[in-house]
Design an enzyme around this catalytic site. Structure first.
Site, short mmCIF file in Angstrom:
data_model
loop_
_atom_site.label_atom_id
_atom_site.label_comp_id
_atom_site.label_asym_id
_atom_site.label_seq_id
_atom_site.Cartn_x
_atom_site.Cartn_y
_atom_site.Cartn_z
N GLU A 155 -3.34 54.17 59.39
CA GLU A 155 -2.49 54.92 60.33
C GLU A 155 -1.01 54.64 60.07
O GLU A 155 -0.18 55.55 60.09
CB GLU A 155 -2.84 54.54 61.78
CG GLU A 155 -1.97 55.28 62.78
CD GLU A 155 -2.20 54.84 64.22
OE1 GLU A 155 -3.34 54.49 64.57
OE2 GLU A 155 -1.22 54.87 65.00
N SER A 182 -8.64 47.91 63.65
CA SER A 182 -7.49 47.34 64.35
C SER A 182 -7.80 47.12 65.82
O SER A 182 -7.59 46.04 66.37
CB SER A 182 -6.28 48.28 64.19
OG SER A 182 -5.23 47.85 65.01
#
Ligand code: SF4
Length: 328
Positions: free
Chosen positions: A126, A223
């Site tokens: 990301e 994450s």
């Protein structure tokens, strides 16, 4: 023993949509269907989609000409989009709309001449994608201490953005440090940390306060799953990240009277059931759901997938029909 299940846990709306996109693309797109990177960070999800016919690759140069390629929920940089266009690949974008929101904010701040500080973790897909929107203007920090090292051209013209899956508490500290150093800093009107991350962290905090040990089910490279472990440990509760039931160390549970369980946003619910059953095999246990926040977020499908379905004479299911992933 009691098992407390944090709720919400597991799949978020972005992950749910991304998986549906791959399943539907396999039904409406001419083959072959490629997916760039893990569609979501979970081996079990990737393996299940691979078994249905999806090909997973790291980069576009592994995708043959005239194939369909799906971009993962984490998003991609403009350079990847341009390359796909140049190659004439059929693209379906499964980027989560909440990640796209951060990209659009980066584009807007860059256009307005801001230096942009992104709070996030280097090398996460990301972050790589978001940084790619304005590489010459973006600075990455992960901790409040990193703020002192920033060298921006104009300290009065700085904006900040955040990765969607950070720890709410740590990010607050980073933003506070940024505000101290750059009093005129601007940021998005609504937090970039997504609703799913915030809700799962709120739920794990509640459960962690009630248990002797807490298990987070998720991938090592996820994450949001790693942040759940940190949040739980932050309450003083011993906490462990496990990929599935095989990672449970019986010693963790030996003296526990209450065990908490949660799952990252990319973790399928069957892995939670597996873990619960495995613990019950070790010791008799009652299970209780701890509801902290109700969620009803659901995202629509990308237009390019609808277009592909139309061309193939098929109709996509309505996204309001929960769980419907086959075409008529
Ligand atoms: S964790 Fe948040 S940003 Fe990431 S896919 Fe899920 S909803 Fe989207």
């Amino acid at each position: 023993m009691q098992i407390l299940l944090a709720n919400p846990r597991g799949f978020c709306a972005g992950v749910d949509r991304a998986i549906d996109i791959v399943e539907l693309a396999l039904q409406v797109s001419p083959p072959p269907v490629y997916v760039r990177r893990e569609i979501v960070h979970n081996r079990h999800v990737v393996e299940a989609l691979r078994a249905k016919g999806a090909h997973f690759v790291d980069e576009l140069d592994e995708v043959p000409d005239d194939a369909t390629v799906i971009f993962s929920a984490h998003g991609v940089s403009p350079a990847v989009r341009q390359e796909a266009r140049r190659r004439g690949l059929r693209v379906i974008d499964a980027t989560c709309p909440l990640v796209t929101k951060v990209h659009l904010e980066a584009i807007r701040y860059a256009r307005e001449g801001y230096s942009i500080v992104l709070v996030g973790h280097a090398d996460h897909d990301e972050v790589v994608g978001t940084m790619g929107e304005a590489p010459e203007r973006m600075f990455l920090i992960a901790h409040p201490e990193d703020v002192d090292r920033l060298r921006v051209p104009d300290p009065d013209k700085v904006a900040y953005l955040t990765q969607t899956t950070l720890s709410v508490d740590d990010t607050r500290d980073c933003i506070e440090a940024l505000r101290q150093r750059f009093p005129k800093i601007v940021g998005p009107s609504r937090d970039d940390i997504c609703y799913a991350t915030q809700n799962r962290q709120a739920a794990v905090k509640t459960v962690a306060g009630e248990v002797d040990v807490l298990l987070v089910i998720g991938a090592a490279n996820s994450s949001n799953a790693n942040r759940l472990v940190e949040v739980s440990r932050g309450t003083g509760t011993p906490s462990h990240l496990i990929a599935d039931k095989h990672d449970i160390d019986p010693r963790w549970l030996e003296s526990a009277r209450r065990v908490g369980i949660t799952a990252g946003a990319s973790t399928p619910e069957f892995l939670v059931s597996d873990v619960v059953e495995q613990i019950k095999l070790m010791r008799p246990a009652a299970v209780r759901e701890v509801h902290v926040v109700e969620e009803d977020v659901r995202f629509g499908l990308p237009r390019e997938l609808e277009e592909m379905a139309r061309r193939s004479g098929k109709t996509l299911p309505s996204r309001s029909a929960a769980g419907a992933v086959s075409v008529d």
